[in-house]
Design a protein around this motif. Structure first.
Motif, short mmCIF file in Angstrom:
data_model
loop_
_atom_site.label_atom_id
_atom_site.label_comp_id
_atom_site.label_asym_id
_atom_site.label_seq_id
_atom_site.Cartn_x
_atom_site.Cartn_y
_atom_site.Cartn_z
N GLU A 301 8.08 -3.32 1.79
CA GLU A 301 7.23 -2.42 2.58
C GLU A 301 7.83 -2.17 3.96
O GLU A 301 7.80 -1.05 4.47
N LYS A 303 10.98 -2.18 4.67
CA LYS A 303 12.10 -1.27 4.45
C LYS A 303 11.61 0.15 4.23
O LYS A 303 12.19 1.12 4.74
N ARG A 304 10.52 0.31 3.47
CA ARG A 304 9.98 1.64 3.20
C ARG A 304 9.51 2.31 4.49
O ARG A 304 9.78 3.50 4.72
N GLN A 308 10.95 5.74 6.15
CA GLN A 308 10.05 6.86 6.46
C GLN A 308 10.16 7.26 7.92
O GLN A 308 10.13 8.46 8.25
N LEU A 336 14.42 5.86 -0.03
CA LEU A 336 12.96 5.84 -0.05
C LEU A 336 12.43 5.81 -1.48
O LEU A 336 11.49 5.06 -1.79
N THR A 337 13.03 6.59 -2.35
CA THR A 337 12.61 6.60 -3.76
C THR A 337 12.82 5.24 -4.40
O THR A 337 11.96 4.73 -5.13
N SER A 339 13.01 2.31 -2.85
CA SER A 339 12.09 1.33 -2.26
C SER A 339 10.68 1.47 -2.84
O SER A 339 10.03 0.46 -3.16
N GLU A 340 10.21 2.70 -2.99
CA GLU A 340 8.87 2.90 -3.56
C GLU A 340 8.83 2.47 -5.01
O GLU A 340 7.82 1.92 -5.47
#
Length: 352
Positions: A301, A303-304, A308, A336-337, A339-340
């Protein structure tokens, strides 16, 4: 016509109450889901989410009372009664309820530990899995979950194992007949054999019958702390027994007839591939599965959010149409992709 009016009046009032209850329930559900999606996996934000939901729930309850088909005076008396009951509950439970809330907020402000850290408070030792408004949950060495009230943590010293590394040590007692120089060399060798950095030996006490030593060394990967402690003890046994030093109490007594010069040292077994394979198995993976999962989610989270923020600040001072800026944007979007995706996968791995 009068009969129809008499029927429509209560029905209208009932419809208003039902609509208010449905609207309040829907808004509470939406608020809870929104807060969970944004902050549930961030343990330090969980108390804020809980306080927010308590406030929303009380507001919804007041709205439902106001929508009831009653006289204004009755509604005022009902709201006053609710206030008295709420005040009484808080007053009677203030020693634990309010104290735990204040202790939880204090622990958040101090930020001395986070999910995934090893902590010890009193007789309780384990890895932090969850930090709530009223309690903190840790996972013990037996894989059990232990709930500690925040007031307990605020009132007692809490020892936190630093994530950058810690000293792994082992205490043992040996008789005065063994030269301490030889013991210190062997214990340092045992610490090196256990893959500890900067080993050292301390003489803790000079007892009536024995000397107490402490062998220690620095270990960086605290995730396998328990395994490394066991490895140090095993290395000490091997080194001392290999040097012909008995690890027995000075008051040791055996009434069996044994040959003179018999030493109580087990035979040394050759260590092969099976021993190396066993040493590569870390029980912490099983014992602290929930704590490890909470730590991974915390890191993912963070890292995300970092990615962002980087996308929000893009392109900065650079030309947005330049190839370098476009490549940087694409790289951030890819990260981001990923990490999510990893975060969603961790959420699905709910430990049993």
């Amino acid at each position: 016509m009068a009969l129809l009016t008499d029927l429509l009046g209560p029905m209208r009032d009932l419809a208003i109450v039902i609509a208010t209850v449905a609207l309040a329930s829907g808004l509470l559900w939406v608020a809870d889901r929104w807060l969970i999606q944004r902050r549930a996996h961030k343990a330090r934000h969980r108390p804020l989410r809980q306080l927010t939901m308590i406030f929303f729930s009380l507001t919804a309850l007041v709205a439902v009372v106001l929508s009831l088909p009653m006289d204004a005076d009755v509604k005022k008396e009902l709201l006053g009664l609710m206030g008295i009951v709420l005040t009484g509950i808080i007053a009677f439970s203030s020693t634990t309820f309010i104290a735990n809330i204040m202790a939880g907020l204090m622990l958040r402000s101090v930020e001395s530990f986070s999910p995934g850290d090893f902590i010890q408070a009193g007789d309780y030792f384990g890895k932090v899995t969850e930090r709530g408004l009223f309690h903190t949950e840790i996972q013990s060495e037996d894989r059990d979950l232990v709930t500690l009230p925040n007031l307990f943590l605020a009132a007692n010293p809490v020892k936190v194992v630093r994530s950058s590394g810690t000293a792994v040590s082992c205490d043992l007692s040996l008789g005065y007949d063994v030269p301490h120089q030889q013991v210190e060399d062997l214990l340092k060798e045992a610490a090196l054999r256990a893959e500890l950095e900067d080993p050292f030996v301390q003489i803790l006490t000079l007892g009536d019958f024995s000397i107490t030593y402490r062998a220690a060394g620095f270990y960086r990967n605290v995730q396998h702390l328990l395994s490394k402690r066991s490895a140090l003890r095993a290395a000490i046994l091997d080194e001392l027994h290999g040097a012909g030093i008995e690890i027995v109490s000075p008051t040791f007594m055996n009434q069996r007839k044994l040959p003179d010069g018999r030493k109580f040292i087990p035979g040394v077994r050759a260590t092969g591939a099976r021993a190396k394979e066993a040493s590569a198995i870390f029980p912490e993976t099983l014992l602290f599965d929930k704590a490890n999962r909470a730590q991974r989610m915390e890191m993912l989270e963070s890292k995300r959010v970092e990615i962002q923020q980087a996308l929000k600040d893009w392109p900065g001072d650079a030309d947005p149409e330049s190839p370098e800026a476009r490549a940087e944007q694409k790289r951030l979007q890819t990260q981001l992709t990923i990490s999510e995706s990893l975060l969603a996968r961790e959420k699905e791995k709910e430990p049993q």
